[in-house]
Design a protein around this motif. Structure first.
Motif, PDB file in Angstrom:
ATOM      1  N   THR A  25      -5.536 -50.507 129.835  1.00 20.50           N
ATOM      2  CA  THR A  25      -6.652 -51.368 130.238  1.00 20.50           C
ATOM      3  C   THR A  25      -7.409 -51.753 128.976  1.00 20.50           C
ATOM      4  OG1 THR A  25      -8.065 -49.446 130.604  1.00 20.50           O
ATOM      5  CG2 THR A  25      -6.883 -50.306 132.515  1.00 20.50           C
ATOM      6  N   ASP A  26      -8.060 -52.890 129.012  1.00 22.55           N
ATOM      7  CA  ASP A  26      -8.790 -53.405 127.856  1.00 22.55           C
ATOM      8  C   ASP A  26      -7.935 -53.336 126.584  1.00 22.55           C
ATOM      9  OD1 ASP A  26     -10.888 -54.504 126.411  1.00 22.55           O
ATOM     10  OD2 ASP A  26     -11.784 -52.547 126.001  1.00 22.55           O
ATOM     11  N   PRO A  27      -6.751 -53.975 126.627  1.00 18.74           N
ATOM     12  CA  PRO A  27      -5.842 -53.858 125.471  1.00 18.74           C
ATOM     13  C   PRO A  27      -6.379 -54.548 124.221  1.00 18.74           C
ATOM     14  CG  PRO A  27      -4.970 -55.408 127.081  1.00 18.74           C
ATOM     15  CD  PRO A  27      -6.202 -54.798 127.679  1.00 18.74           C
ATOM     16  N   ILE A  28      -6.013 -53.990 123.075  1.00 13.84           N
ATOM     17  CA  ILE A  28      -6.308 -54.643 121.802  1.00 13.84           C
ATOM     18  C   ILE A  28      -5.212 -55.652 121.500  1.00 13.84           C
ATOM     19  CG2 ILE A  28      -7.694 -52.794 120.840  1.00 13.84           C
ATOM     20  CD1 ILE A  28      -5.269 -51.833 119.305  1.00 13.84           C
ATOM     21  N   ALA A  29      -4.085 -55.539 122.186  1.00 14.49           N
ATOM     22  CA  ALA A  29      -2.991 -56.500 122.032  1.00 14.49           C
ATOM     23  C   ALA A  29      -2.224 -56.590 123.340  1.00 14.49           C
ATOM     24  CB  ALA A  29      -2.060 -56.078 120.908  1.00 14.49           C
ATOM     25  N   ARG A  30      -1.920 -57.817 123.738  1.00 15.36           N
ATOM     26  CA  ARG A  30      -1.060 -58.075 124.897  1.00 15.36           C
ATOM     27  C   ARG A  30       0.177 -58.771 124.375  1.00 15.36           C
ATOM     28  NH1 ARG A  30      -6.202 -59.177 127.211  1.00 15.36           N
ATOM     29  NH2 ARG A  30      -6.489 -58.108 129.192  1.00 15.36           N
ATOM     30  N   ALA A  31       1.286 -58.573 125.015  1.00 15.26           N
ATOM     31  CA  ALA A  31       2.530 -59.214 124.594  1.00 15.26           C
ATOM     32  C   ALA A  31       2.805 -58.950 123.119  1.00 15.26           C
ATOM     33  CB  ALA A  31       2.507 -60.709 124.899  1.00 15.26           C
ATOM     34  N   ALA A  32       2.539 -57.723 122.694  1.00 15.40           N
ATOM     35  CA  ALA A  32       2.752 -57.334 121.301  1.00 15.40           C
ATOM     36  C   ALA A  32       4.220 -57.002 121.060  1.00 15.40           C
ATOM     37  CB  ALA A  32       1.892 -56.121 120.955  1.00 15.40           C
ATOM     38  N   SER A  33       4.614 -57.115 119.813  1.00 16.72           N
ATOM     39  CA  SER A  33       5.945 -56.700 119.387  1.00 16.72           C
ATOM     40  C   SER A  33       5.797 -55.443 118.552  1.00 16.72           C
ATOM     41  CB  SER A  33       6.614 -57.800 118.558  1.00 16.72           C
ATOM     42  OG  SER A  33       6.807 -58.959 119.334  1.00 16.72           O
ATOM     43  N   LEU A  34       6.625 -54.460 118.851  1.00 15.99           N
ATOM     44  CA  LEU A  34       6.627 -53.218 118.089  1.00 15.99           C
ATOM     45  C   LEU A  34       8.006 -52.597 118.175  1.00 15.99           C
ATOM     46  CD1 LEU A  34       6.452 -50.809 120.418  1.00 15.99           C
ATOM     47  CD2 LEU A  34       4.077 -51.474 120.422  1.00 15.99           C
ATOM     48  N   LYS A  42       9.938 -56.833 121.878  1.00  6.03           N
ATOM     49  CA  LYS A  42       9.369 -58.062 121.352  1.00  6.03           C
ATOM     50  C   LYS A  42       8.557 -58.811 122.413  1.00  6.03           C
ATOM     51  CE  LYS A  42      10.389 -61.485 118.015  1.00  6.03           C
ATOM     52  NZ  LYS A  42      11.270 -61.950 117.026  1.00  6.03           N
ATOM     53  N   ASN A  43       7.295 -59.034 122.081  1.00  7.49           N
ATOM     54  CA  ASN A  43       6.378 -59.826 122.907  1.00  7.49           C
ATOM     55  C   ASN A  43       6.232 -59.307 124.336  1.00  7.49           C
ATOM     56  OD1 ASN A  43       6.095 -61.636 120.716  1.00  7.49           O
ATOM     57  ND2 ASN A  43       7.940 -62.700 121.349  1.00  7.49           N
ATOM     58  N   CYS A  44       6.239 -57.981 124.516  1.00  4.85           N
ATOM     59  CA  CYS A  44       6.182 -57.462 125.885  1.00  4.85           C
ATOM     60  C   CYS A  44       5.410 -56.152 126.035  1.00  4.85           C
ATOM     61  CB  CYS A  44       7.594 -57.299 126.435  1.00  4.85           C
ATOM     62  SG  CYS A  44       8.594 -56.069 125.572  1.00  4.85           S
ATOM     63  N   VAL A  45       4.662 -55.731 125.022  1.00  6.58           N
ATOM     64  CA  VAL A  45       3.972 -54.444 125.107  1.00  6.58           C
ATOM     65  C   VAL A  45       2.458 -54.651 125.014  1.00  6.58           C
ATOM     66  CG1 VAL A  45       3.706 -52.146 124.082  1.00  6.58           C
ATOM     67  CG2 VAL A  45       5.943 -53.284 124.040  1.00  6.58           C
ATOM     68  N   SER A  46       1.741 -54.021 125.933  1.00  4.42           N
ATOM     69  CA  SER A  46       0.284 -53.951 125.847  1.00  4.42           C
ATOM     70  C   SER A  46      -0.077 -52.695 125.086  1.00  4.42           C
ATOM     71  CB  SER A  46      -0.344 -53.890 127.240  1.00  4.42           C
ATOM     72  OG  SER A  46      -0.187 -55.108 127.901  1.00  4.42           O
ATOM     73  N   VAL A  47      -1.030 -52.828 124.183  1.00  7.31           N
ATOM     74  CA  VAL A  47      -1.482 -51.707 123.361  1.00  7.31           C
ATOM     75  C   VAL A  47      -2.974 -51.540 123.597  1.00  7.31           C
ATOM     76  CG1 VAL A  47      -1.688 -50.800 121.011  1.00  7.31           C
ATOM     77  CG2 VAL A  47       0.263 -52.264 121.614  1.00  7.31           C
ATOM     78  N   ALA A  48      -3.399 -50.338 123.937  1.00  7.13           N
ATOM     79  CA  ALA A  48      -4.817 -50.061 124.177  1.00  7.13           C
ATOM     80  C   ALA A  48      -5.178 -48.704 123.590  1.00  7.13           C
ATOM     81  CB  ALA A  48      -5.121 -50.091 125.676  1.00  7.13           C
ATOM     82  N   PRO A 109      -1.825 -55.623 111.659  1.00  3.63           N
ATOM     83  CA  PRO A 109      -3.064 -56.043 112.345  1.00  3.63           C
ATOM     84  C   PRO A 109      -3.385 -55.198 113.589  1.00  3.63           C
ATOM     85  CG  PRO A 109      -1.755 -57.961 111.749  1.00  3.63           C
ATOM     86  CD  PRO A 109      -0.903 -56.756 111.483  1.00  3.63           C
ATOM     87  N   ILE A 110      -2.386 -54.759 114.311  1.00  4.12           N
ATOM     88  CA  ILE A 110      -2.633 -53.898 115.472  1.00  4.12           C
ATOM     89  C   ILE A 110      -3.102 -52.521 115.002  1.00  4.12           C
ATOM     90  CG2 ILE A 110      -1.566 -52.707 117.440  1.00  4.12           C
ATOM     91  CD1 ILE A 110       0.143 -55.210 117.859  1.00  4.12           C
ATOM     92  N   PHE A 111      -2.455 -52.000 113.968  1.00  2.00           N
ATOM     93  CA  PHE A 111      -2.866 -50.713 113.411  1.00  2.00           C
ATOM     94  C   PHE A 111      -4.321 -50.783 112.936  1.00  2.00           C
ATOM     95  CE2 PHE A 111      -3.316 -47.759 109.850  1.00  2.00           C
ATOM     96  CZ  PHE A 111      -2.993 -46.575 110.483  1.00  2.00           C
ATOM     97  N   GLU A 112      -4.685 -51.874 112.250  1.00  4.45           N
ATOM     98  CA  GLU A 112      -6.059 -52.038 111.772  1.00  4.45           C
ATOM     99  C   GLU A 112      -7.045 -52.114 112.938  1.00  4.45           C
ATOM    100  OE1 GLU A 112      -7.201 -51.874 108.679  1.00  4.45           O
ATOM    101  OE2 GLU A 112      -5.204 -51.556 107.856  1.00  4.45           O
ATOM    102  N   ALA A 113      -6.638 -52.750 114.036  1.00  5.22           N
ATOM    103  CA  ALA A 113      -7.505 -52.817 115.218  1.00  5.22           C
ATOM    104  C   ALA A 113      -7.727 -51.425 115.809  1.00  5.22           C
ATOM    105  CB  ALA A 113      -6.903 -53.758 116.259  1.00  5.22           C
ATOM    106  N   ILE A 114      -6.704 -50.591 115.778  1.00  2.09           N
ATOM    107  CA  ILE A 114      -6.840 -49.204 116.256  1.00  2.09           C
ATOM    108  C   ILE A 114      -7.843 -48.461 115.373  1.00  2.09           C
ATOM    109  CG2 ILE A 114      -5.637 -46.993 116.510  1.00  2.09           C
ATOM    110  CD1 ILE A 114      -3.111 -48.696 117.233  1.00  2.09           C
ATOM    111  N   LEU A 115      -7.697 -48.609 114.059  1.00  3.63           N
ATOM    112  CA  LEU A 115      -8.632 -47.960 113.140  1.00  3.63           C
ATOM    113  C   LEU A 115     -10.057 -48.478 113.341  1.00  3.63           C
ATOM    114  CD1 LEU A 115      -6.659 -47.841 109.775  1.00  3.63           C
ATOM    115  CD2 LEU A 115      -7.024 -45.985 111.408  1.00  3.63           C
TER     116      LEU A 115
END
Length: 133
Positions: A25-34, A42-48, A109-115
């Motif tokens: 919920t309240d993801p920092i990234a939607r449709a993320a690739s990891l 690719k383009n299918c993971v939510s990260v929160a 950029p996702i890692f930086e958002a987590i930090l």
């Protein structure tokens, strides 16, 4: 320190230990690739992020979750974060579990958002690699 951390494990390996019934919920990234282990999502993971840990959930339009349960990776189980590359760009490879269960490679950029949300304070975080300018 410049050492390489090999990609190990899979979503299924993480799911056996860290599955949850609640999606991100309240993801920092939607449709993320990891990348988890050697598999690229690719383009299918939510990260929160939340107080308990890092949440990951697969969601592909029309196809659903591919039978992959959402994950809650406790902060205490993220034992290392080392520089890596993903899609020719800077990334961080997170080592999950003691002993290691899998690696999760996130774009920088996702890692930086987590930090930025104040997470990963307890995990040893290696500095990003120097780049030639």
């Amino acid at each position: 320190d410049g050492r390489e951390v090999p990609s190990i494990g899979s979503w299924s390996d993480l799911q056996r230990r860290f599955a949850t019934d609640r999606p991100a919920t309240d993801p920092i990234a939607r449709a993320a690739s990891l990348r988890i282990g050697a598999t690229t999502w690719k383009n299918c993971v939510s990260v929160a992020t939340e107080a308990a840990g890092l949440r990951l959930a697969v969601k592909v339009p029309l196809l659903g979750d591919f039978g992959k349960a959402p994950l809650l990776l406790p902060w205490s189980e993220i034992v290392e974060a080392v520089p890596a590359h993903l899609f020719r760009g800077p990334a961080r490879r997170l080592v999950i579990g003691r002993p290691p269960v899998a690696t999760v490679t996130l774009p920088e950029p996702i890692f930086e958002a987590i930090l930025a949300r104040g997470r990963l304070a307890a995990a040893p975080v290696a500095p990003p690699p120097l780049t030639a300018r």
